[in-house]
Design a protein around this motif. Structure first.
Motif, PDB file in Angstrom:
ATOM      1  N   LEU A 192      17.134  42.063  24.147  1.00 60.09           N
ATOM      2  CA  LEU A 192      18.164  41.613  23.191  1.00 60.09           C
ATOM      3  C   LEU A 192      17.511  41.018  21.941  1.00 60.09           C
ATOM      4  N   ASP A 193      16.349  40.383  22.122  1.00 64.93           N
ATOM      5  CA  ASP A 193      15.576  39.911  20.960  1.00 64.93           C
ATOM      6  C   ASP A 193      15.180  41.112  20.099  1.00 64.93           C
ATOM      7  N   ALA A 194      14.664  42.154  20.746  1.00 65.64           N
ATOM      8  CA  ALA A 194      14.239  43.354  19.998  1.00 65.64           C
ATOM      9  C   ALA A 194      15.422  43.980  19.245  1.00 65.64           C
ATOM     10  N   THR A 196      18.148  42.490  18.248  1.00 66.40           N
ATOM     11  CA  THR A 196      18.512  41.591  17.140  1.00 66.40           C
ATOM     12  C   THR A 196      17.556  41.781  15.967  1.00 66.40           C
ATOM     13  N   GLN A 197      16.258  41.874  16.285  1.00 58.48           N
ATOM     14  CA  GLN A 197      15.269  42.041  15.218  1.00 58.48           C
ATOM     15  C   GLN A 197      15.466  43.371  14.491  1.00 58.48           C
ATOM     16  N   ALA A 198      15.758  44.426  15.242  1.00 56.95           N
ATOM     17  CA  ALA A 198      15.986  45.733  14.615  1.00 56.95           C
ATOM     18  C   ALA A 198      17.180  45.656  13.661  1.00 56.95           C
ATOM     19  N   VAL A 261      20.414  35.067  12.355  1.00 60.02           N
ATOM     20  CA  VAL A 261      20.203  34.749  13.782  1.00 60.02           C
ATOM     21  C   VAL A 261      18.842  34.074  13.960  1.00 60.02           C
ATOM     22  N   HIS A 262      17.814  34.686  13.400  1.00 55.03           N
ATOM     23  CA  HIS A 262      16.481  34.097  13.562  1.00 55.03           C
ATOM     24  C   HIS A 262      16.305  32.815  12.755  1.00 55.03           C
ATOM     25  N   GLY A 263      17.119  32.645  11.725  1.00 51.24           N
ATOM     26  CA  GLY A 263      17.090  31.370  11.011  1.00 51.24           C
ATOM     27  C   GLY A 263      17.606  30.229  11.871  1.00 51.24           C
ATOM     28  N   PRO A 275      15.833  30.556  26.525  1.00 49.72           N
ATOM     29  CA  PRO A 275      14.978  31.660  26.074  1.00 49.72           C
ATOM     30  C   PRO A 275      15.411  32.184  24.703  1.00 49.72           C
ATOM     31  N   HIS A 276      14.411  32.467  23.892  1.00 47.02           N
ATOM     32  CA  HIS A 276      14.660  32.938  22.520  1.00 47.02           C
ATOM     33  C   HIS A 276      15.597  34.149  22.503  1.00 47.02           C
ATOM     34  N   GLY A 277      15.323  35.126  23.374  1.00 44.29           N
ATOM     35  CA  GLY A 277      16.115  36.355  23.362  1.00 44.29           C
ATOM     36  C   GLY A 277      17.561  36.121  23.778  1.00 44.29           C
ATOM     37  N   LEU A 279      19.288  33.362  23.208  1.00 43.63           N
ATOM     38  CA  LEU A 279      19.964  32.771  22.042  1.00 43.63           C
ATOM     39  C   LEU A 279      20.254  33.838  20.991  1.00 43.63           C
ATOM     40  N   CYS A 280      19.273  34.740  20.784  1.00 47.28           N
ATOM     41  CA  CYS A 280      19.488  35.830  19.818  1.00 47.28           C
ATOM     42  C   CYS A 280      20.691  36.670  20.232  1.00 47.28           C
ATOM     43  N   GLY A 281      20.725  37.049  21.510  1.00 49.47           N
ATOM     44  CA  GLY A 281      21.787  37.925  21.996  1.00 49.47           C
ATOM     45  C   GLY A 281      23.160  37.300  21.832  1.00 49.47           C
TER      46      GLY A 281
HETATM   47 FE   LIG Z   1      13.017  37.222  17.798  1.00 51.37          FE
END
Ligand SMILES: [Fe+2]
Length: 374
Positions: A192-194, A196-198, A261-263, A275-277, A279-281
């Motif tokens: 989910l992190d990946a 979000t980054q994409a 999101v990453h901000g 976990p970072h991912g 929170l991103c998701g």
């Molecule tokens: Fe990330």
């Protein structure tokens, strides 16, 4: 308009890539330090295999294990001192994003005189680095191809990136085999992190045609394969596609930057220890709706990939992979939000979000995410 794209000079990816570790490292030096996390690479036999591959290639190696999931500055200084003691010419990170980031920062700063805290808070350093080889075992952070390391200073507390062109790895080895055995919740959060980054790189105000094509391809691969990867560890095709999707997302955001999101997730991560991912998701569908009308063309392209509204797709995906739909369980209070918004609004990631972000916008999103407002 002129734009540039830079990345790691050598990327080996796909099944069997790990077997080439010895050859790749021997081109960079004769003594290596392997940096890894808290045991999963050892348990699955990958550290033993790495040591054997290095020995066969004529490279002497030592191993540092125990990098925690949220690495602190002290881990980097510990690795720097062991690397100096064993006169390592190459530092190899094998593991999740935290092991890679610690290895990366230690290699980047190995030849610098001061403790990392000085550089973390802005002291300049030269681009003289030790060689760094990145071997990810989770397919999410894209750390194998980015020039930043995310670290925490527990004293403040502060979680942020330290970044330099000299932090780029000399080689990245992305083998789907290394990520197959991770627990489902780790796979879900990292992919989910990946994703979000994409998506954030696709929307970024610094996106270029080159990064957009990588982002678009990454979303397509991840959207199609995350569920199978999370729940079917014998599905090597799904693992390979998620590994490649994460790599492509890293190549994209490493050059184009990220978004709101990453901000927001770094200040959240250090307070709530999630976990970072994950929170991103949870934040991703909210950010998609926030940005939708500012990037209607790109938004429609993403909907075309998943054949439905992309924000709805992400909400359903969260559910399907067993991640929470909100963060109401964390017990955040309304009075916590202004400081979180203040810490998030001027970050590098927030600044590349396509829709300008005000503190009040962040507070509104967080109220919904924390279940303080419908
Ligand atoms: Fe990330």
């Amino acid at each position: 308009m002129a734009s540039s794209f830079s990345t790691v000079p050598k990327i080996l990816h796909g099944q069997g890539a790990f077997d080439q570790l010895g050859g790749v490292v021997s081109e960079l030096g004769d003594r290596a330090l392997i940096v890894s996390g808290q045991g999963s690479m050892r348990r699955q036999g990958f550290l033993d295999r790495a040591e054997a591959l290095l020995e066969k290639a004529g490279v002497a190696s030592e191993v540092f294990e125990g990098v925690p999931p949220e690495p602190e500055l002290a881990s980097v200084d510990a690795v720097r001192s062991i690397a100096a003691e064993c006169r390592a010419e190459v530092i190899i990170g094998i593991g999740g994003g935290s092991a890679l980031d610690v290895a990366k920062a230690a290699a980047g700063l190995l030849k610098q005189p001061l403790p990392i805290a000085d550089y973390f808070y802005g002291a300049p350093f030269s681009d003289q680095s030790a060689a760094f080889v990145a071997v990810p075992s989770t397919f999410g952070t894209g750390s194998e191809v980015t020039r930043n390391a995310v670290l925490s200073d527990p004293e403040k507390p502060l979680k942020q990136s330290i970044r330099s062109e000299s932090f780029l790895a000399h080689a990245a080895i992305v083998d789907p085999e290394l990520g197959r055995g991770a627990p489902a919740e780790v796979k879900a959060a990292s992919t989910l992190d990946a994703l979000t980054q994409a998506i954030e790189a696709f929307f970024s105000i610094r996106a270029t045609p080159v990064t957009e094509s990588l982002s678009f391809g990454a979303v397509a691969l991840l959207a199609a394969h995350i569920e199978n990867f999370v729940f079917h560890s014998d599905d090597l095709d799904a693992a390979e596609n998620c590994a490649t999707g994460s790599l492509m997302a890293g190549l994209a955001f490493g050059n184009a930057g990220l978004g709101i999101v990453h901000g927001v997730v770094h200040p959240l991560g250090i307070r709530y220890h999630q976990p970072h991912g994950l929170l991103c998701g949870v934040l991703l569908p909210h950010a998609l709706r926030f940005n939708r009308d500012h990037v209607p063309g790109q938004y429609a392209l993403l909907c075309g990939i998943v054949k439905q509204d992309i924000a709805e797709f992400c909400t359903t995906l969260l559910q399907n992979v067993g991640l929470p739909g909100d963060l109401s369980g964390l017990g955040a209070k309304a009075e916590d939000l202004p400081i979180l918004a203040k810490e998030s609004v001027n970050t590098a990631s927030t600044k590349t979000n396509p829709r300008p972000v005000r503190e009040t916008d962040i507070i509104e999103i967080l109220e919904r995410v924390f279940g303080l407002k419908q």
